[in-house]
Design a protein around this motif. Structure first.
Motif, short mmCIF file in Angstrom:
data_model
loop_
_atom_site.label_atom_id
_atom_site.label_comp_id
_atom_site.label_asym_id
_atom_site.label_seq_id
_atom_site.Cartn_x
_atom_site.Cartn_y
_atom_site.Cartn_z
N LEU A 6 0.87 -1.17 0.00
CA LEU A 6 0.00 0.00 0.00
C LEU A 6 0.90 1.22 0.00
CD1 LEU A 6 -1.87 -2.31 1.03
CD2 LEU A 6 -3.00 -0.62 2.47
N ALA A 7 0.77 2.08 -1.01
CA ALA A 7 1.78 3.12 -1.16
C ALA A 7 1.21 4.47 -1.54
CB ALA A 7 2.80 2.70 -2.22
N GLY A 8 1.88 5.51 -1.01
CA GLY A 8 1.67 6.87 -1.45
C GLY A 8 2.68 7.20 -2.53
N GLY A 9 3.23 8.41 -2.49
CA GLY A 9 4.10 8.86 -3.56
C GLY A 9 5.57 8.59 -3.36
N VAL A 10 6.33 9.61 -2.95
CA VAL A 10 7.79 9.53 -2.97
C VAL A 10 8.33 8.42 -2.08
CG1 VAL A 10 9.93 10.79 -2.58
CG2 VAL A 10 7.95 11.99 -3.52
N GLY A 201 -9.32 -5.97 -8.41
CA GLY A 201 -8.04 -6.58 -8.06
C GLY A 201 -7.48 -6.15 -6.73
N VAL A 202 -7.98 -5.06 -6.15
CA VAL A 202 -7.41 -4.54 -4.91
C VAL A 202 -7.65 -5.49 -3.75
CG1 VAL A 202 -7.68 -2.74 -3.15
CG2 VAL A 202 -7.40 -2.11 -5.55
N LEU A 203 -8.87 -5.89 -3.52
CA LEU A 203 -9.17 -6.77 -2.38
C LEU A 203 -8.52 -8.13 -2.57
CD1 LEU A 203 -12.90 -5.85 -1.64
CD2 LEU A 203 -10.80 -4.86 -0.69
N ALA A 204 -8.51 -8.63 -3.79
CA ALA A 204 -7.86 -9.93 -4.05
C ALA A 204 -6.36 -9.84 -3.79
CB ALA A 204 -8.12 -10.36 -5.49
N ALA A 205 -5.75 -8.70 -4.14
CA ALA A 205 -4.31 -8.54 -3.92
C ALA A 205 -3.98 -8.58 -2.43
CB ALA A 205 -3.84 -7.22 -4.52
N ILE A 206 -4.90 -8.11 -1.60
CA ILE A 206 -4.70 -8.16 -0.15
C ILE A 206 -4.94 -9.57 0.37
CG2 ILE A 206 -5.59 -7.34 2.07
CD1 ILE A 206 -6.23 -4.67 0.67
N ARG A 207 -6.02 -10.19 -0.05
CA ARG A 207 -6.39 -11.51 0.46
C ARG A 207 -5.43 -12.59 0.01
NH1 ARG A 207 -12.47 -10.19 -1.40
NH2 ARG A 207 -13.22 -9.14 0.51
N GLU A 208 -4.87 -12.45 -1.18
CA GLU A 208 -4.01 -13.50 -1.74
C GLU A 208 -2.52 -13.25 -1.54
OE1 GLU A 208 -5.26 -13.68 -5.80
OE2 GLU A 208 -7.35 -14.14 -5.27
N ALA A 209 -2.17 -12.19 -0.85
CA ALA A 209 -0.76 -11.85 -0.65
C ALA A 209 -0.09 -12.83 0.29
CB ALA A 209 -0.64 -10.44 -0.10
N ASP A 210 1.18 -13.06 0.06
CA ASP A 210 2.02 -13.80 1.01
C ASP A 210 2.60 -12.86 2.05
OD1 ASP A 210 1.94 -16.49 -0.28
OD2 ASP A 210 2.92 -15.41 -1.92
N VAL A 211 2.81 -11.62 1.64
CA VAL A 211 3.33 -10.58 2.53
C VAL A 211 2.65 -9.27 2.16
CG1 VAL A 211 5.35 -9.26 3.25
CG2 VAL A 211 5.58 -11.70 2.74
N LEU A 212 2.28 -8.50 3.17
CA LEU A 212 1.70 -7.16 2.97
C LEU A 212 2.63 -6.14 3.61
CD1 LEU A 212 -1.93 -8.21 3.63
CD2 LEU A 212 -1.36 -6.65 1.77
N LEU A 213 2.97 -5.11 2.84
CA LEU A 213 3.93 -4.11 3.32
C LEU A 213 3.33 -2.71 3.26
CD1 LEU A 213 7.17 -5.37 1.52
CD2 LEU A 213 6.41 -5.89 3.85
N LEU A 214 3.66 -1.92 4.28
CA LEU A 214 3.30 -0.50 4.32
C LEU A 214 4.60 0.29 4.30
CD1 LEU A 214 0.66 -0.49 7.23
CD2 LEU A 214 0.27 -0.97 4.81
N PRO A 215 4.93 0.94 3.20
CA PRO A 215 6.16 1.75 3.15
C PRO A 215 6.03 2.97 4.04
CG PRO A 215 5.23 1.37 0.96
CD PRO A 215 4.19 0.99 1.95
N PRO A 216 7.10 3.78 4.14
CA PRO A 216 7.02 5.01 4.95
C PRO A 216 6.27 6.12 4.24
CG PRO A 216 9.18 4.81 3.97
CD PRO A 216 8.47 3.54 3.64
N SER A 217 5.01 5.83 3.88
CA SER A 217 4.15 6.83 3.26
C SER A 217 3.37 7.58 4.33
CB SER A 217 3.18 6.15 2.28
OG SER A 217 3.86 5.55 1.20
N ASN A 218 2.79 8.71 3.96
CA ASN A 218 2.05 9.51 4.91
C ASN A 218 0.90 8.70 5.51
OD1 ASN A 218 -0.01 11.50 5.91
ND2 ASN A 218 1.52 12.96 5.20
N PRO A 219 0.84 8.56 6.83
CA PRO A 219 -0.16 7.69 7.45
C PRO A 219 -1.58 8.23 7.38
CG PRO A 219 1.06 8.86 9.14
CD PRO A 219 1.74 9.16 7.84
#
Length: 347
Positions: A6-10, A201-219
């Motif tokens: 799940l990502a923002g910009g820079v 595809g968004v919900l499937a990408a979450i449900r079917e992921a092996d790993v979910l990552l949150l980068p240092p994007s604005n919370p």
């Protein structure tokens, strides 16, 4: 392996570029012919989208495209590296506003194409897929999805003049770019969010992921917008994959941008621990900078200040240098996030 980010910009773009670099240099690169290797699906923030000069601009999606496509302006972190501004100069000469948001000539080509396709009835998901193919993302094992195809826009409510009770709303981009977030925000309002649905595809990408990552994007205005799309947060709560985040706060200050100004109206302290609390219902692991380690020498499991994670057990925290100075340093952070995710799977 399927990694969903799940990502923002820079910050998000630089983290994912480091992630791809790490995978490619450790035998986990993507082979488009066989489909072997690690695939990355990015769910990109669309809350800061805006219409300027009659064109639909998606700043975070474009930063992801340009960074991962190898054409971003490195010093800025956004925009094209070979840019000129002749069209913008002509708009200025004609007195066309606003001038506080600059669109480069090559960048404008992206917005012209997007706006034309959207006007033809093409969804934002398909538009984004076309742009991603132009930048070679599928060949690198990367799928970029907008969080929603429904147009949403973040607005900032600020004081209107000297009267403390008077308010007005400005678009997030005006507050962020023109005002540089120096005018205190009273609250954020995301137009269209409650009626939005997750893009295909968004919900499937979450449900079917092996790993979910949150980068240092604005919370608040990046990750917070994505998780605010109906259905997304529920999917994160229900996933069996470990969810690992990277703190955007180092020693009480944002790594980049104005996250402190965004946290203030929520009453959330500008600390790595407080930001982790925003994700507590689905977060399992949290990377913090060494300056924010719960115990000296680098943490393995958080102390009381970091609370509990999604499983109800103490949130697992590890500390390392979180400064993304270049691609190798971003790759090291990505490696640490995958190592933490693997340890959570094994525990």
């Amino acid at each position: 392996m399927q990694i969903t980010v799940l990502a923002g910009g820079v910050g998000g773009a630089r983290f994912i570029r480091g992630l791809r670099h790490y995978l490619d240099h450790h035998g986990q690169g993507w082979d488009p012919d066989t489909g072997a290797g690690t695939h990355i699906t990015i769910i990109g923030n669309t809350g800061d989208d805006i219409t300027l000069f009659g064109l639909r601009v998606c700043p975070d999606l474009d930063t992801l495209l340009y960074t991962l496509g190898g054409s971003v302006h490195e010093e800025q972190g956004w925009g094209r590296d070979d840019e000129s501004f002749r069209a913008q100069s002509e708009l200025r000469a004609l007195g066309v506003e606003p001038q506080w948001f600059g669109l480069g000539d090559h960048d404008m080509g992206t917005h012209l194409a997007r706006s034309q396709w959207l006007a033809q009835g093409v969804t934002l998901s398909e538009v984004t897929a076309r742009l991603a193919r132009r930048w070679g993302l599928p060949a690198n094992g990367i799928t970029l999805l907008p969080a929603t195809d429904v147009p949403i826009e973040t607005h900032v409510v600020i004081a209107d003049g000297a009267d403390p009770d008077a308010e007005r709303a400005v678009h997030f981009q005006q507050w962020w770019v023109q005002m540089r977030a120096a005018v205190p925000a009273k609250r954020f309002v995301v137009a269209g969010l409650s009626q939005a649905t997750a893009a295909p595809g968004v919900l499937a990408a979450i449900r079917e992921a092996d790993v979910l990552l949150l980068p240092p994007s604005n919370p608040v205005v990046s990750i917070g917008i994505i998780t605010g799309v109906p259905g997304v947060r529920d999917a994160l709560r229900g996933t069996r994959a470990p969810v690992v985040g990277v703190s955007p706060i180092i020693d009480g200050a944002p790594v980049r941008g104005h996250a402190d100004a965004c946290l203030a109206p929520l009453g959330v302290p500008v600390t790595a621990a407080a930001v982790a609390g925003l994700y507590r219902d689905f977060l399992n692991g949290w990377l913090v900078d060494t300056q924010d380690a719960p115990v000296s020498g680098g943490a393995t499991t958080a102390g009381p200040s970091y609370g509990r994670g999604a499983s109800g057990s103490p949130l697992v925290v590890r500390a390392l240098d979180l400064r993304m100075r270049d691609v190798p340093s971003a790759a090291a952070i990505a490696e640490a996030s995958l190592d933490l995710a693997a340890s959570l799977k094994d525990s």
